[in-house]
Design a protein around this motif. Sequence first.
Motif, mmCIF file in Angstrom:
data_model
loop_
_atom_site.group_PDB
_atom_site.id
_atom_site.type_symbol
_atom_site.label_atom_id
_atom_site.label_comp_id
_atom_site.label_asym_id
_atom_site.label_seq_id
_atom_site.Cartn_x
_atom_site.Cartn_y
_atom_site.Cartn_z
ATOM 1 N N UNK A 17 0.826 -1.212 0.000
ATOM 2 C CA UNK A 17 0.000 0.000 0.000
ATOM 3 C C UNK A 17 0.861 1.265 0.000
ATOM 4 N N UNK A 18 2.013 1.225 0.661
ATOM 5 C CA UNK A 18 2.889 2.397 0.633
ATOM 6 C C UNK A 18 3.417 2.638 -0.769
ATOM 7 N N UNK A 19 3.825 1.585 -1.461
ATOM 8 C CA UNK A 19 4.289 1.751 -2.843
ATOM 9 C C UNK A 19 3.191 2.368 -3.704
ATOM 10 N N UNK A 20 1.966 1.886 -3.556
ATOM 11 C CA UNK A 20 0.856 2.453 -4.326
ATOM 12 C C UNK A 20 0.626 3.916 -3.970
ATOM 13 N N UNK A 21 0.693 4.226 -2.690
ATOM 14 C CA UNK A 21 0.437 5.600 -2.255
ATOM 15 C C UNK A 21 1.559 6.551 -2.632
ATOM 16 N N UNK A 22 2.779 6.057 -2.750
ATOM 17 C CA UNK A 22 3.876 6.903 -3.234
ATOM 18 C C UNK A 22 3.586 7.377 -4.651
ATOM 19 N N UNK A 71 -2.097 -6.334 -7.651
ATOM 20 C CA UNK A 71 -1.204 -5.178 -7.758
ATOM 21 C C UNK A 71 -1.742 -4.203 -8.790
ATOM 22 N N UNK A 72 -1.902 -2.952 -8.370
ATOM 23 C CA UNK A 72 -2.433 -1.937 -9.256
ATOM 24 C C UNK A 72 -1.431 -1.562 -10.334
ATOM 25 N N UNK A 73 -1.961 -1.039 -11.429
ATOM 26 C CA UNK A 73 -1.096 -0.665 -12.546
ATOM 27 C C UNK A 73 -0.071 0.382 -12.140
ATOM 28 N N UNK A 74 -0.385 1.186 -11.134
ATOM 29 C CA UNK A 74 0.524 2.263 -10.726
ATOM 30 C C UNK A 74 1.849 1.743 -10.185
ATOM 31 N N UNK A 75 1.886 0.477 -9.749
ATOM 32 C CA UNK A 75 3.136 -0.066 -9.204
ATOM 33 C C UNK A 75 3.760 -1.095 -10.134
ATOM 34 N N UNK A 76 3.376 -1.050 -11.403
ATOM 35 C CA UNK A 76 3.941 -1.997 -12.368
ATOM 36 C C UNK A 76 5.450 -1.828 -12.505
ATOM 37 N N UNK A 77 5.952 -0.606 -12.270
ATOM 38 C CA UNK A 77 7.388 -0.361 -12.414
ATOM 39 C C UNK A 77 8.142 -0.453 -11.083
ATOM 40 N N UNK A 310 -0.585 8.119 4.747
ATOM 41 C CA UNK A 310 0.024 9.247 5.455
ATOM 42 C C UNK A 310 1.540 9.235 5.299
ATOM 43 N N UNK A 311 2.156 8.065 5.461
ATOM 44 C CA UNK A 311 3.609 7.965 5.357
ATOM 45 C C UNK A 311 4.093 8.335 3.968
ATOM 46 N N UNK A 312 3.394 7.871 2.938
ATOM 47 C CA UNK A 312 3.795 8.174 1.560
ATOM 48 C C UNK A 312 3.691 9.665 1.269
ATOM 49 N N UNK A 313 2.619 10.294 1.736
ATOM 50 C CA UNK A 313 2.457 11.733 1.512
ATOM 51 C C UNK A 313 3.552 12.520 2.212
#
Length: 407
Positions: A17-22, A71-77, A310-313
């Motif tokens: 979730x942190x990777x996605x939120x980043x 895994x969402x597309x936003x974290x494909x990389x 929160x951590x990612x933001x």
Amino acid sequence: MSGAHIAVVGASLAGLRTAEQLRAAGHTGPVTVLGDERYQPYNRPPLSKELLSAPDRPAPEELHAKVAFRRRASVADVDFRLGLPVVGADLGRGRLTLEDGSAVTFDGLVAATGLRPRRLGLPGPAAGRYALRTLDDCVALRGVLGAGRRVVVVGAGFIGCEVAATALRLGCRVTVVEPTGAPMNRVLGDVLAGAVQRHHERAGIAFVLGRSLAGFTGDTRVSGVELDDGTRLDADVVVEAVGCVPNTEWLAGNAGLDLSDGVRCDNRMLADGSDRLVAAGDVARFPNPLFDDVPRRVEHWSIPADTARRAAATLTALLAGDAPDPAPFTPVPSFWSDQLDLRLQSFGSPGLADEVRVEEGDPDRLPDGVLALYYRQAVHVGTVAVNLPPARQRELRGAFAALAASV
């Protein structure tokens, strides 16, 4: 630092979730997620329930397919490096050391390493003793549960009670040993905990309360447990469900960090004593103004996603040279527990309460539905619902969400 490299240590729900939120927060630089398990991030709650009772005892890979997160597309990389634990971190140099001696450098760091089961350092054989935290733990325990097996569960918290209920359904003879009182008493309070105990006893689970373990009996494999009063309980399987320990050893040696119980953070999820380390999930100890200003770890299913956001933001803002969002972070802890024919749903922090009021239902008829409200100094801090309809549960959660928004 638009190209800043962020390392996320921990590849479970909080790490994913942190990777996605980043990415959602606008970080476009490289992200590496490192995990000591060999599996892609997966959902843990089914380990003590559906997966533990799997009738055909499938292989770990088959079980993983049932609980792996999409895994969402936003974290494909995002680069996931699995099966190789991080054993050290140098915050000053921005460098992680892995178990094989290799290194990963970083500009920003996320601690999402979660917990591991606490084990009992008592005399006796190790074989036949189990804990439950990972998929491999679940597979190992499922392999020894079956009709007629004598199972002693040490610890009557939520995991202990869920394992006991699942083992009973599999035909095991189950005894739960708990030194501190009725099952889940620390969260539920005396009235509801006592009601759960009576319900489980009627189903066939035995409880031994007020007694601690003194050791394990047997030669090369556990044959039972010895209690502190000399009583011996026969057992083919012993499950240790006595709490968890935060995984913070890899951060030791960095001046300024408070690792006494997880990673102590401020309300932005920024670790005390650092300007490049944030924490998310079970390992994070932070204040929640919804209740007070005391930093606490919260081991509830909802917390990884909330703290990850929160951590990612916060980390994205710091790496960009901006000030993190100063708005209060007031997540509503929530969890559920399925035990036999009961579903317990909790919102808020009932464990903080000094008063419990049963508002609906009869605790001696839990399957018919019960609602209990929890108060600290007359302030509503928690709600526990047992077998209430989903619409009613959504209403209760909404009430807490409205309270959080008003802080």
